[in-house]
Design an enzyme around this catalytic site. Structure first.
Site, mmCIF file in Angstrom:
data_model
loop_
_atom_site.group_PDB
_atom_site.id
_atom_site.type_symbol
_atom_site.label_atom_id
_atom_site.label_comp_id
_atom_site.label_asym_id
_atom_site.label_seq_id
_atom_site.Cartn_x
_atom_site.Cartn_y
_atom_site.Cartn_z
ATOM 1 N N HIS A 123 25.965 39.805 -4.370
ATOM 2 C CA HIS A 123 26.276 39.414 -5.750
ATOM 3 C C HIS A 123 24.994 39.280 -6.555
ATOM 4 O O HIS A 123 23.905 39.128 -6.001
ATOM 5 C CB HIS A 123 27.024 38.068 -5.777
ATOM 6 N N LYS A 127 24.933 34.133 -9.382
ATOM 7 C CA LYS A 127 26.067 33.484 -8.716
ATOM 8 C C LYS A 127 25.596 32.224 -7.988
ATOM 9 O O LYS A 127 24.663 32.271 -7.190
ATOM 10 C CB LYS A 127 26.748 34.444 -7.740
HETATM 11 P P1 NAD Z 1 29.000 32.413 -16.342
HETATM 12 O O1 NAD Z 1 28.015 31.348 -15.975
HETATM 13 O O2 NAD Z 1 28.514 33.669 -16.986
HETATM 14 O O3 NAD Z 1 30.103 31.806 -17.328
HETATM 15 C C1 NAD Z 1 30.637 30.524 -17.198
HETATM 16 C C2 NAD Z 1 30.912 30.015 -18.604
HETATM 17 O O4 NAD Z 1 31.595 28.781 -18.504
HETATM 18 C C3 NAD Z 1 29.627 29.773 -19.416
HETATM 19 O O5 NAD Z 1 29.745 30.374 -20.692
HETATM 20 C C4 NAD Z 1 29.574 28.243 -19.505
HETATM 21 O O6 NAD Z 1 28.964 27.792 -20.700
HETATM 22 C C5 NAD Z 1 31.058 27.915 -19.489
HETATM 23 N N1 NAD Z 1 31.324 26.532 -19.117
HETATM 24 C C6 NAD Z 1 30.639 25.721 -18.274
HETATM 25 N N2 NAD Z 1 31.201 24.508 -18.225
HETATM 26 C C7 NAD Z 1 32.277 24.537 -19.027
HETATM 27 C C8 NAD Z 1 33.274 23.591 -19.379
HETATM 28 N N3 NAD Z 1 33.261 22.351 -18.875
HETATM 29 N N4 NAD Z 1 34.267 23.982 -20.216
HETATM 30 C C9 NAD Z 1 34.294 25.229 -20.753
HETATM 31 N N5 NAD Z 1 33.357 26.182 -20.471
HETATM 32 C C10 NAD Z 1 32.365 25.831 -19.608
HETATM 33 O O7 NAD Z 1 29.811 32.727 -15.004
HETATM 34 P P2 NAD Z 1 30.802 33.947 -14.750
HETATM 35 O O8 NAD Z 1 30.050 35.044 -14.085
HETATM 36 O O9 NAD Z 1 31.580 34.245 -15.987
HETATM 37 O O10 NAD Z 1 31.730 33.333 -13.608
HETATM 38 C C11 NAD Z 1 32.481 32.151 -13.847
HETATM 39 C C12 NAD Z 1 33.115 31.684 -12.534
HETATM 40 O O11 NAD Z 1 34.082 32.643 -12.119
HETATM 41 C C13 NAD Z 1 32.158 31.531 -11.342
HETATM 42 O O12 NAD Z 1 32.576 30.456 -10.546
HETATM 43 C C14 NAD Z 1 32.319 32.822 -10.570
HETATM 44 O O13 NAD Z 1 32.012 32.675 -9.209
HETATM 45 C C15 NAD Z 1 33.804 33.053 -10.773
HETATM 46 N N6 NAD Z 1 34.247 34.437 -10.658
HETATM 47 C C16 NAD Z 1 35.474 34.625 -10.102
HETATM 48 C C17 NAD Z 1 35.991 35.891 -10.044
HETATM 49 C C18 NAD Z 1 37.367 36.080 -9.464
HETATM 50 O O14 NAD Z 1 37.852 37.214 -9.432
HETATM 51 N N7 NAD Z 1 38.032 35.018 -9.022
HETATM 52 C C19 NAD Z 1 35.284 36.971 -10.530
HETATM 53 C C20 NAD Z 1 34.028 36.738 -11.084
HETATM 54 C C21 NAD Z 1 33.523 35.456 -11.167
#
Ligand code: NAD
Length: 209
Positions: A123, A127
């Site tokens: 990743h 991450k």
């Molecule tokens: P990222 O850090 O780019 O985005 C996360 C966003 O959430 C940021 O904009 C942050 O400001 C916001 N945030 C943080 N705290 C918050 C709160 N309390 N309320 C509202 N918004 C808040 O991360 P990402 O790459 O977009 O990934 C997000 C999550 O999803 C991670 O845990 C990642 O592992 C997971 N993910 C899951 C899948 C899946 O298919 N299940 C796929 C990709 C990523």
């Protein structure tokens, strides 16, 4: 549906929100620091962080809103009771990509014939959790506690290989996510099926395919 999206400004949020809107959903985006008021919405989606997701989901459930969660690295079992008690749904998937779910399914099938396996998950360096939620779920499906190797480097997005070693042969099952738009069909499917799930926690996109 009228949706809340926690993490709308994140990498996944920026790719998935337009896809949900194109499919006809009305999306209200929430970011870090916003007051959580989701009353009256049909469902909430969370792609934030392992620290933020439990609080967002708890708040949504307490306000009577079912949730679809992609955030990994936290324990969704902790909110099963609250969702069940409220007659709401909490759907959590470690991977919303249909290709990744098939990779896990094929790996589980292969494990019946190749008992020796190891998992390599790769990743982007951003991450936060390791090993990935997908790798942990895959290991559970394979059984036998396979070793998981986690790679975090710039230039990567989301990739996983399951390697099976046998006498004189090697089988590799690999999935690559090359764009976060790949999560849109899985999130749409979860939203479509949410109302027909039993109250409480449901884990994994494979439950819906
Ligand atoms: P990222 O850090 O780019 O985005 C996360 C966003 O959430 C940021 O904009 C942050 O400001 C916001 N945030 C943080 N705290 C918050 C709160 N309390 N309320 C509202 N918004 C808040 O991360 P990402 O790459 O977009 O990934 C997000 C999550 O999803 C991670 O845990 C990642 O592992 C997971 N993910 C899951 C899948 C899946 O298919 N299940 C796929 C990709 C990523």
């Amino acid at each position: 549906m009228k949706l809340a999206f926690f993490g709308a400004g994140g990498k996944v949020g920026r790719a998935v929100v337009p896809g949900l809107e194109q499919a006809g959903h009305e999306v209200r985006g929430f970011e870090l620091g916003d007051e959580i008021d989701v009353r009256g919405l049909d469902a909430a989606v969370d792609f934030t962080s392992p620290e933020a997701a439990p609080e967002n989901v708890r708040a949504a459930l307490e306000q009577g809103v079912s949730c679809v969660v992609g955030t990994t690295g936290w324990d969704p079992e902790s909110l099963h009771g609250l969702a069940e008690e409220k007659g709401l749904r909490l759907f959590v998937a470690a991977n919303f990509s249909v290709g990744a779910v098939l990779m896990m399914r094929f790996a589980q099938e292969a494990a019946a014939y190749f008992p020796r396996a190891e998992i390599i998950e790769l990743h982007n360096e951003a991450k936060k959790d390791a090993p990935s939620g997908t790798a942990i779920v895959t290991a559970g499906l394979l059984g036998g506690d396979p070793v998981i190797h986690s790679v975090r480097l710039p230039g990567l997005m989301s990739h996983q290989e399951v390697l099976f070693g046998g006498d004189g042969e090697l089988l590799t099952i690999r999935h690559d996510t090359t764009a976060r738009e790949s999560f849109v069909p899985g999130v749409l499917l979860a939203l479509e099926k949410l109302g027909s799930l039993p109250p409480g926690l449901t884990l994994g996109l494979d439950q819906l395919l």
